[in-house]
Design a protein around this motif. Structure first.
Motif, mmCIF file in Angstrom:
data_model
loop_
_atom_site.group_PDB
_atom_site.id
_atom_site.type_symbol
_atom_site.label_atom_id
_atom_site.label_comp_id
_atom_site.label_asym_id
_atom_site.label_seq_id
_atom_site.Cartn_x
_atom_site.Cartn_y
_atom_site.Cartn_z
ATOM 1 N N TRP A 48 0.827 -1.197 0.000
ATOM 2 C CA TRP A 48 0.000 0.000 0.000
ATOM 3 C C TRP A 48 0.867 1.254 0.000
ATOM 4 O O TRP A 48 2.081 1.203 0.252
ATOM 5 C CB TRP A 48 -0.959 -0.013 1.188
ATOM 6 N N TYR A 162 -5.038 -3.628 -1.356
ATOM 7 C CA TYR A 162 -5.224 -2.323 -0.701
ATOM 8 C C TYR A 162 -4.085 -1.369 -1.063
ATOM 9 O O TYR A 162 -2.909 -1.750 -1.052
ATOM 10 C CB TYR A 162 -5.278 -2.502 0.815
ATOM 11 N N ARG A 163 -4.452 -0.126 -1.396
ATOM 12 C CA ARG A 163 -3.466 0.907 -1.681
ATOM 13 C C ARG A 163 -3.598 2.101 -0.733
ATOM 14 O O ARG A 163 -2.623 2.591 -0.198
ATOM 15 C CB ARG A 163 -3.601 1.381 -3.136
ATOM 16 N N ASN A 164 -4.824 2.580 -0.551
ATOM 17 C CA ASN A 164 -5.048 3.715 0.339
ATOM 18 C C ASN A 164 -6.531 3.809 0.654
ATOM 19 O O ASN A 164 -7.360 3.143 0.019
ATOM 20 C CB ASN A 164 -4.522 5.016 -0.274
ATOM 21 N N ASP A 166 -8.618 6.135 0.047
ATOM 22 C CA ASP A 166 -9.450 6.765 -0.976
ATOM 23 C C ASP A 166 -9.966 5.777 -2.018
ATOM 24 O O ASP A 166 -10.918 6.097 -2.734
ATOM 25 C CB ASP A 166 -8.658 7.879 -1.679
ATOM 26 N N GLN A 167 -9.359 4.601 -2.121
ATOM 27 C CA GLN A 167 -9.842 3.639 -3.112
ATOM 28 C C GLN A 167 -11.118 2.943 -2.649
ATOM 29 O O GLN A 167 -11.789 2.288 -3.451
ATOM 30 C CB GLN A 167 -8.765 2.588 -3.404
#
Length: 424
Positions: A48, A162-164, A166-167
């Motif tokens: 992430w 998962y990245r952040n 906001d996604q």
């Protein structure tokens, strides 16, 4: 279909496979590294945005290359690790074939192995004497089979996706699992301002710093990372437990789930099942938090004993005291009522070696190996957690493991050519 014959094939172009290649190249052994994507791609694709190492930067050592930046006791971010690995790759020229996925490894009738390789231009066959599997220990993400019975409006993803924050859709998030990834992602979401619900598992925790030094620096000095798995206290049961959760974020700190609860994070015991919008939890939260803290304090006590035994000057000893206790054990959660729009699974991965047709695995599908070398002539593994020591699978232990595998191949290669030369 084209056929290539080469003495050694390394399957996987992450840091472990490339480390073996580094040693083979220095020894002049003809080989190829087959990588399904691009070298070290996992660091960019499966971490992430706010990921940091949980081990100090000085742990980062690869063949002929070690961290030499300004913050050896700090923790590199994902992007800094990518840059560091890119710097290593510029120091040598590994024979990597990118976008080459091995879909089958089988014994070759003439000896050695026959590999089926999928590329952008079609299927190829590679025949080799030695195959080094460096695809990682647990490539398949785990989600429970009943996850499909949750309401389709609930967004679900695995930790590797998962990245952040906001996604994810607006709303609260349920993180399932409190190992290293689950605890750190829960923290990331919490710091972003999201309402977080966390299903806590049995993972232990460790202090970030204790008595003036990082705990992992103490443990290294105590020889814990170098102790062979067979000699580790607690045996197989101990080494198969989830790693201790801690974070390197913002310079490194403890992950204290009790403190998160004081700040509004909702904690639950082990998630057992669910359907539509209703989830059920086992009454294990209190025991899980107590266990994690007991391990935390036990590690501190071990460090105390080391300090006393060696006569090392250090600040006074201390113990963690809980800052919060659950008043009750919540057994159910209505996702809709709680405003939970996303469920993030962080319950681990499982091995997948179905593409390898060799008698090298135990009943659970794990490689039977000694320091990476199996009883199948020519077949070895590298980069597995606990392959030889606690340091295996980490930057700290990869160099030693890769060198051992490469040395065995080099000796076998030289012996074969010596016998062949004598026979002629």
């Amino acid at each position: 279909m084209t056929t290539t014959v080469i003495p050694v094939v390394v399957i996987g172009g992450g840091q472990a496979g490339l480390s073996v290649s580094w040693y083979l190249g220095r020894a002049g052994i003809d080989h190829v590294v087959l990588e399904a994507a691009t070298p070290a791609h996992a660091w960019f694709d499966t971490r992430w945005d706010n990921f940091t190492l949980v081990t100090p930067n000085w742990h980062c050592r690869l063949p002929g290359y070690a961290y030499d930046g300004p913050d050896p006791d700090g923790f590199m971010t994902r992007d800094e690790v990518v840059d560091w690995l890119a710097g290593w790759l510029r120091t040598f020229d590994p024979p990597v074939r990118t976008h080459s996925r091995v879909s089958r490894l089988a014994n070759h009738p003439g000896g050695g192995f026959e590999l089926t390789v999928q590329t952008a231009t079609g299927t190829q066959t590679v025949i080799c004497d030695h195959a080094v599997v460096a695809t990682g220990g647990y490539p398949l993400p785990i989600t429970p089979p009943w996850a499909r019975s949750l309401d389709p409006s609930v967004h679900q993803l695995h930790s590797e996706q998962y990245r952040n924050a906001d996604q994810l859709p607006d709303g609260a998030v349920l993180v399932v699992g409190s190992g290293q990834s689950g605890a750190q992602i829960a923290e990331d979401l919490h710091l972003s301002g999201r309402t977080v619900h966390l299903a806590v598992g049995g993972a232990p925790r460790v202090a970030r710093t204790y008595r003036g030094r990082d705990c992992m620096t103490w443990l290294h000095e105590m020889g814990l990372y170098d102790r062979p798995a067979a000699q580790y206290p607690g045996g197989q049961a101990a080494i198969e437990k989830t790693n201790h959760y801690v974070t390197g974020r913002d310079g490194g700190r403890d992950v204290d789930l009790r403190q998160f609860a004081l700040e509004g994070m909702q904690l639950y015991g082990t998630l057992t099942d669910g359907k539509d919008h209703t989830l059920r939890f086992a009454p294990t939260l209190t025991a899980a938090l107590d266990h994690a803290d007991a391990v935390y304090n036990s590690i501190c006590a071990d460090i105390d004993a080391h300090i006393e035994r060696e006569g090392i000057p250090a600040p006074p000893a201390s113990r963690y005291e809980p800052v919060w206790h659950p008043e009750t054990e919540t057994s159910t959660l209505d996702l809709r009522a709680a405003g939970v729009t996303s469920v993030l699974w962080a319950i681990g991965y499982r091995p997948d070696y179905r593409w390898i047709e060799a008698s090298a695995f135990d009943g659970s599908g794990r490689p039977m190996q000694t320091r990476g070398i199996t009883t199948v002539p020519g077949l070895s593994f590298v980069g597995l957690p606990w392959m030889h020591t606690w340091g295996s699978g980490r930057f700290l232990g990869i160099d030693r493991d890769a060198r051992h595998i490469a040395d065995a191949i080099i000796v076998d290669h030289k012996t074969f050519h010596s016998v062949t030369a004598s026979a002629s």
